[in-house]
Write an enzyme that holds these catalytic residues in place. Structure first.
Site, short mmCIF file in Angstrom:
data_model
loop_
_atom_site.label_atom_id
_atom_site.label_comp_id
_atom_site.label_asym_id
_atom_site.label_seq_id
_atom_site.Cartn_x
_atom_site.Cartn_y
_atom_site.Cartn_z
N ASN A 45 23.47 -29.41 -16.77
CA ASN A 45 23.99 -28.38 -17.68
C ASN A 45 24.86 -29.02 -18.78
O ASN A 45 24.74 -28.67 -19.96
CB ASN A 45 24.86 -27.38 -16.92
CG ASN A 45 24.07 -26.55 -15.91
OD1 ASN A 45 22.85 -26.51 -15.96
ND2 ASN A 45 24.77 -25.89 -15.01
N GLY A 254 31.66 -23.22 -17.45
CA GLY A 254 32.51 -24.42 -17.40
C GLY A 254 31.74 -25.64 -17.87
O GLY A 254 32.29 -26.51 -18.58
N ASP A 255 30.47 -25.71 -17.52
CA ASP A 255 29.64 -26.85 -17.95
C ASP A 255 29.39 -26.79 -19.46
O ASP A 255 29.36 -27.84 -20.12
CB ASP A 255 28.31 -26.84 -17.20
CG ASP A 255 28.51 -26.91 -15.69
OD1 ASP A 255 29.48 -27.54 -15.25
OD2 ASP A 255 27.70 -26.30 -14.97
O1 RIB Z 1 28.25 -24.88 -12.76
C1 RIB Z 1 27.09 -24.15 -12.53
C2 RIB Z 1 26.13 -24.96 -11.74
O2 RIB Z 1 26.69 -25.20 -10.45
C3 RIB Z 1 24.80 -24.31 -11.47
O3 RIB Z 1 23.86 -24.57 -12.47
C4 RIB Z 1 24.42 -24.83 -10.09
O4 RIB Z 1 23.29 -25.63 -10.09
C5 RIB Z 1 25.63 -25.57 -9.58
O5 RIB Z 1 25.50 -26.91 -9.69
#
Ligand code: RIB
Length: 313
Positions: A45, A254-255
């Site tokens: 992500n 967050g990502d």
């Molecule tokens: O931060 C979200 C992510 O956390 C999801 O995409 C899932 O795969 C987990 O890793």
């Protein structure tokens, strides 16, 4: 790679998400009203977010030689992420996340690591050349912690800027990252676990950020979901208000924040400006379902920034 490039080292999963009116209690079954199978994993992500925000981005990870692994690779290609450092492991399953999202857009996630657990310190050593050449190296904690520390060590020794997102929290040895990690980005839950004090109010978030900064981390950003974030740097703490949107799914927000932050820092932006951009980018991601599936491109981000930050009066 060049000093303007981002290298993300971390996890790749396939996410199976179900949206329900509310999250079930232990032992309870609730009926959902929509589902999504999409590519996720905190590392993947963040790599996709960085690439969508304009950074030349390489991703290092392990996936299995299965249909989900192929989905991950296709998505990375689609999003323009250099995936030559993604290893396909024979006989291993690709990481899998099951995600429940409630009507308010909040989620809970359980991850089966699969091939992510095979991104060992030895495999990190083999990436030393790429790590040393990158401008910004981004790490999270869905791979073995020994590998996270090893990558931090190599990157810092080579003069790369290191961003560590301690998610999910699996214990953090500050002695191994102080003076090496340039930007630590926990959310309020992870900050409380690292700091060992509650982080529920903005005053507590400011205190936790300052304490971690005083413990030797140059820049500490605690993300607070719909309440924005705080930054502790140069002995001071500063609050950044949220960008207000109608959120439907916070998965991967967050990502999105971390990936956009990395892209912005790699482009040479000062940290406060990078945080402003990342705040808007993460907010935009909550207006669509899924993690990577919800990430805007650079044009959408620039338009949202040009339209002005929407904050609480
Ligand atoms: O931060 C979200 C992510 O956390 C999801 O995409 C899932 O795969 C987990 O890793």
């Amino acid at each position: 790679m060049t000093r303007r490039d981002v290298l993300v080292i971390g996890s790749a999963n396939v996410d199976v998400s179900v949206t329900t009116a509310r999250l079930p209690r232990p032992g309870e079954t609730v009926t959902g009203h929509s589902s999504l199978i999409s590519v996720g994993g905190k590392g993947a992500n963040q790599a996709v977010a960085a690439a969508r925000c304009g950074a030349t981005t390489r991703f290092a990870a392990c996936v299995g030689d299965d249909a989900f692994g192929r989905m991950v690779l296709e998505r990375l290609d689609d999003r323009g992420v250099d995936r030559r450092a993604v290893q396909v492991l024979h006989g291993r399953a690709t990481g899998l996340a099951t995600i429940l999202v409630d009507a308010a857009g909040q989620n809970c996630i359980a991850v089966a690591s699969g091939a992510n657990a095979e991104l060992t310190p030895e495999r990190i050593d083999a990436l030393a050349g790429s790590i040393a050449a990158a401008g910004v190296v981004v790490l999270q904690c869905e791979i073995p912690m020994a590998s996270v520390y090893r990558a931090v060590e190599i990157a810092a020794a080579a003069g790369a800027r290191v961003i560590l997102n301690p998610a999910p929290f699996r214990g953090l040895d500050l002695a191994r990252i102080r003076g090496r990690v340039d930007v630590l980005v926990p959310n309020e839950t992870e900050a409380a676990q690292i700091h060992r004090h509650a982080v529920t109010t903005s005053a507590e978030a400011a205190a936790a950020a300052l304490a971690l900064h005083a413990a030797g981390i140059a820049n500490v950003i605690i993300t607070l979901g719909a309440n924005g974030c705080v930054l502790a740097a140069a002995g001071e703490v500063r609050a950044f208000p949220p960008h207000i949107v109608d959120a439907i799914d916070a998965t991967g927000a967050g990502d999105a924040f971390v990936g956009c932050l990395a892209a912005s820092l790699a482009a040479g932006d000062p940290l406060p400006q990078a945080i402003e951009r990342a705040t808007v980018y993460a907010a935009l991601s909550t207006t669509r379902q899924g993690a990577q599936a919800s990430y805007a491109d650079l044009g959408d981000l620039e338009r949202a920034l040009a339209a002005g930050r929407r904050t609480h009066p």
